[in-house]
Design a protein around this motif. Structure first.
Motif, mmCIF file in Angstrom:
data_model
loop_
_atom_site.group_PDB
_atom_site.id
_atom_site.type_symbol
_atom_site.label_atom_id
_atom_site.label_comp_id
_atom_site.label_asym_id
_atom_site.label_seq_id
_atom_site.Cartn_x
_atom_site.Cartn_y
_atom_site.Cartn_z
ATOM 1 N N ASP A 65 0.685 -1.203 -0.134
ATOM 2 C CA ASP A 65 -0.067 0.037 0.053
ATOM 3 C C ASP A 65 0.865 1.135 -0.073
ATOM 4 O O ASP A 65 0.489 2.163 -0.742
ATOM 5 C CB ASP A 65 -1.021 0.024 1.294
ATOM 6 N N ILE A 66 1.941 1.210 0.664
ATOM 7 C CA ILE A 66 2.740 2.326 0.693
ATOM 8 C C ILE A 66 3.505 2.765 -0.820
ATOM 9 O O ILE A 66 3.311 3.641 -0.996
ATOM 10 C CB ILE A 66 4.067 2.062 1.551
ATOM 11 N N LEU A 67 3.782 1.530 -1.220
ATOM 12 C CA LEU A 67 4.431 1.523 -2.778
ATOM 13 C C LEU A 67 3.410 2.195 -3.789
ATOM 14 O O LEU A 67 3.600 2.895 -4.537
ATOM 15 C CB LEU A 67 4.873 0.326 -3.125
ATOM 16 N N ALA A 68 2.118 1.585 -3.581
ATOM 17 C CA ALA A 68 0.821 1.968 -4.493
ATOM 18 C C ALA A 68 0.729 3.696 -4.189
ATOM 19 O O ALA A 68 0.500 4.250 -5.301
ATOM 20 C CB ALA A 68 -0.090 1.214 -4.149
ATOM 21 N N ILE A 95 -7.544 6.237 1.066
ATOM 22 C CA ILE A 95 -8.312 5.170 1.365
ATOM 23 C C ILE A 95 -7.199 3.907 1.359
ATOM 24 O O ILE A 95 -7.131 3.066 2.460
ATOM 25 C CB ILE A 95 -8.829 4.573 0.130
ATOM 26 N N ALA A 96 -6.030 4.056 0.793
ATOM 27 C CA ALA A 96 -4.913 3.139 0.880
ATOM 28 C C ALA A 96 -4.437 3.041 2.261
ATOM 29 O O ALA A 96 -3.900 2.061 2.712
ATOM 30 C CB ALA A 96 -3.821 3.414 0.090
ATOM 31 N N ILE A 97 -3.833 4.192 2.845
ATOM 32 C CA ILE A 97 -3.411 4.250 3.938
ATOM 33 C C ILE A 97 -4.267 3.820 5.348
ATOM 34 O O ILE A 97 -4.106 3.105 6.025
ATOM 35 C CB ILE A 97 -2.821 5.848 4.319
ATOM 36 N N CYS A 98 -5.687 4.696 5.326
ATOM 37 C CA CYS A 98 -6.688 4.356 6.276
ATOM 38 C C CYS A 98 -7.024 2.792 6.225
ATOM 39 O O CYS A 98 -7.174 2.351 7.468
ATOM 40 C CB CYS A 98 -7.792 5.298 6.135
ATOM 41 N N PHE A 99 -7.268 2.179 5.076
ATOM 42 C CA PHE A 99 -7.897 1.121 5.115
ATOM 43 C C PHE A 99 -6.651 -0.072 4.820
ATOM 44 O O PHE A 99 -7.171 -1.113 4.386
ATOM 45 C CB PHE A 99 -8.877 0.969 4.109
ATOM 46 N N SER A 100 -5.530 0.354 4.946
ATOM 47 C CA SER A 100 -4.661 -0.829 4.504
ATOM 48 C C SER A 100 -4.548 -1.963 5.675
ATOM 49 O O SER A 100 -4.607 -1.891 6.663
ATOM 50 C CB SER A 100 -2.985 0.107 4.907
ATOM 51 N N LEU A 310 -2.808 6.278 -14.160
ATOM 52 C CA LEU A 310 -3.413 6.554 -12.961
ATOM 53 C C LEU A 310 -4.578 5.731 -12.750
ATOM 54 O O LEU A 310 -5.117 5.349 -11.394
ATOM 55 C CB LEU A 310 -3.370 7.992 -12.815
ATOM 56 N N GLY A 311 -5.340 5.477 -13.500
ATOM 57 C CA GLY A 311 -6.530 4.820 -13.458
ATOM 58 C C GLY A 311 -6.263 3.291 -12.852
ATOM 59 O O GLY A 311 -7.076 2.894 -12.095
ATOM 60 N N ILE A 312 -5.348 2.734 -13.457
ATOM 61 C CA ILE A 312 -4.667 1.316 -13.067
ATOM 62 C C ILE A 312 -4.489 1.092 -11.889
ATOM 63 O O ILE A 312 -4.865 0.527 -10.777
ATOM 64 C CB ILE A 312 -3.864 0.690 -14.105
ATOM 65 N N LEU A 313 -3.535 2.144 -11.270
ATOM 66 C CA LEU A 313 -3.236 2.318 -9.903
ATOM 67 C C LEU A 313 -4.350 2.628 -8.995
ATOM 68 O O LEU A 313 -4.531 1.956 -7.847
ATOM 69 C CB LEU A 313 -2.190 3.302 -9.621
ATOM 70 N N TYR A 314 -5.327 3.505 -9.432
ATOM 71 C CA TYR A 314 -6.365 3.936 -8.680
ATOM 72 C C TYR A 314 -7.390 2.484 -8.377
ATOM 73 O O TYR A 314 -7.684 2.290 -7.021
ATOM 74 C CB TYR A 314 -7.232 5.005 -9.477
ATOM 75 N N PHE A 315 -7.612 1.717 -9.596
ATOM 76 C CA PHE A 315 -8.206 0.769 -9.194
ATOM 77 C C PHE A 315 -7.593 -0.658 -8.499
ATOM 78 O O PHE A 315 -8.134 -1.438 -7.817
ATOM 79 C CB PHE A 315 -9.290 0.187 -10.279
ATOM 80 N N PHE A 316 -6.263 -0.500 -8.752
ATOM 81 C CA PHE A 316 -5.605 -1.671 -8.095
ATOM 82 C C PHE A 316 -5.891 -1.338 -6.390
ATOM 83 O O PHE A 316 -5.954 -2.297 -5.597
ATOM 84 C CB PHE A 316 -3.976 -1.673 -8.163
#
Length: 380
Positions: A65-68, A95-100, A310-316
């Motif tokens: 999640d940090i890398l993403a 979202i990535a950090i809070c819900f990691s 950016l869209g791919i990263l977003y949905f990842f």
């Protein structure tokens, strides 16, 4: 590398409380026509609260999640615009950090009930006074955003929250609004929700064996194929029904324009690599409105605004987090919401996914039950 990110029950997740408050206020309480720059003020503030909380509780995050998040920020600043930053990049990073690690986050039911009462009163007021004027002179009830379909999206999320905390006035309002908004997508999504609820155990056993990313991809392919079938095979009626009967009719001209917008995006990206990498950004509406309708698929809408990288990263990030919350309790929320997003915009951008994932993550603390349990342990 899987590092525990759970905040224990004795630790108050101030960011989560703030996020819920922010989401409810913006989606349901503040009139849309005010167009306040709340994202530019509140998202940085929420980011500060989250960072301070992580430092105070010494919470650990998943490396992936940090890398993403780092990749999202790099891609964002390579093609920088404040529009993309506040509408997509910052929300998905939060979202990535809070819900990691997809933790269950404790929150008091009384707090949520208070917010739901405020939202219920505000939405009733809005439905009394706000209307969308249709081309035939008729008027459709909506929330302050003025769009009955987007109002259906916000009401669907509110319905999920009310189901989660068992807030009956909100549930009743959400059900009644199917008739008031006359939104087909909202109506069908509610039907799917109740079907999934009635078949919860057997369906979840099947769904649990399939990666949610595969379901998401197949679902969006299905949505695109429906659009192509509609454009090529279905005889489109010219009458646009604005009455309640529209819940059961699908071959009107509005759907034709929406599916044309989907096709236009795919063709434009296929023919212009630079555009596909950068997206339309702030020019999105000025390009797509002349077609007759903006994209009515939340996945494609994000891709249209942000571009493919950016869209791919977003949905990842989005799918990683959602898949972590795909429990038997939550799967009816997840799949009815994802269905809604197949045929409407706005569902996967900005505040909506923040509140949706927050609902999935909630572990409701009922103070009354806690007091009874405490008294029982003490021998009263």
């Amino acid at each position: 590398m899987n590092i525990n990110t759970n905040i224990t029950k004795t630790e108050t997740n101030y960011f989560f409380y703030s996020l819920i408050f922010y989401s409810i206020v913006v989606l349901y309480l503040i009139p849309y026509e005010l167009k306040l720059p709340y994202a530019k003020v509140c998202l940085p503030l929420l980011t500060i609260i989250l960072i301070l909380q992580l430092c105070y509780y010494r919470s650990k995050l998943l490396i992936v999640d940090i890398l993403a998040v780092c990749l999202v920020l790099v891609v964002t600043f390579l093609n920088f615009s404040t529009y993309q930053l506040f509408r997509y990049s910052l929300p998905i990073c939060l979202i990535a950090i809070c819900f990691s690690g997809s933790p269950q986050i404790h929150i008091k039911r009384s707090y949520l009930v208070g917010l739901c009462w405020c939202a219920t009163v505000a939405m009733i007021y809005q439905m009394i006074f706000y209307r969308r004027l249709e081309f035939d002179g008729s008027q459709r009830i909506a929330l302050s955003n003025g769009d009955p379909n987007v109002s259906g999206l916000f009401m669907l999320i509110f319905f999920f929250l009310c189901i989660k905390i068992k807030f009956k006035p909100g549930i009743i309002l959400a059900l009644v609004s199917t008739v008031l908004f006359a939104s087909r997508n909202y109506f069908i999504s509610l039907c799917i929700f109740f079907i999934l609820t009635s078949l919860e155990k057997p369906l979840f056993r099947i769904v649990n064996k399939i990666n949610i990313s595969i379901i998401f991809i197949l679902g969006n392919l299905f949505g695109l194929l429906v659009g192509e079938f509609f454009l090529n095979r279905v005889e489109v009626g010219f009458a646009y029904d604005t009455s309640i009967n529209r819940l059961f009719s699908f071959n009107d001209q509005s759907n034709l324009f929406r599916f044309e917008a989907n096709r236009f995006l795919i063709n434009s990206y296929a023919n212009n690599l630079d555009l596909a990498l950068k997206g339309y950004g702030e020019n999105y509406e000025s390009v797509f409105r002349p077609i007759g309708a903006i994209i009515h698929n939340s996945f494609l809408e994000v891709m249209a605004y942000t571009g493919i990288p950016l869209g791919i990263l977003y949905f990842f990030i989005f799918l990683r987090i959602v898949s972590g919350y795909c429990t038997q309790e939550n799967f009816k929320f997840i799949f009815s919401y994802l269905f809604f997003c197949l045929f409407l915009h706005t569902g996967l951008q900005g505040i909506a996914p923040l509140l949706f994932i927050s609902i999935l993550a909630m572990s409701i603390d009922n103070e009354k039950q806690n007091r009874i349990a405490l008294f029982n342990r003490l021998g009263y």
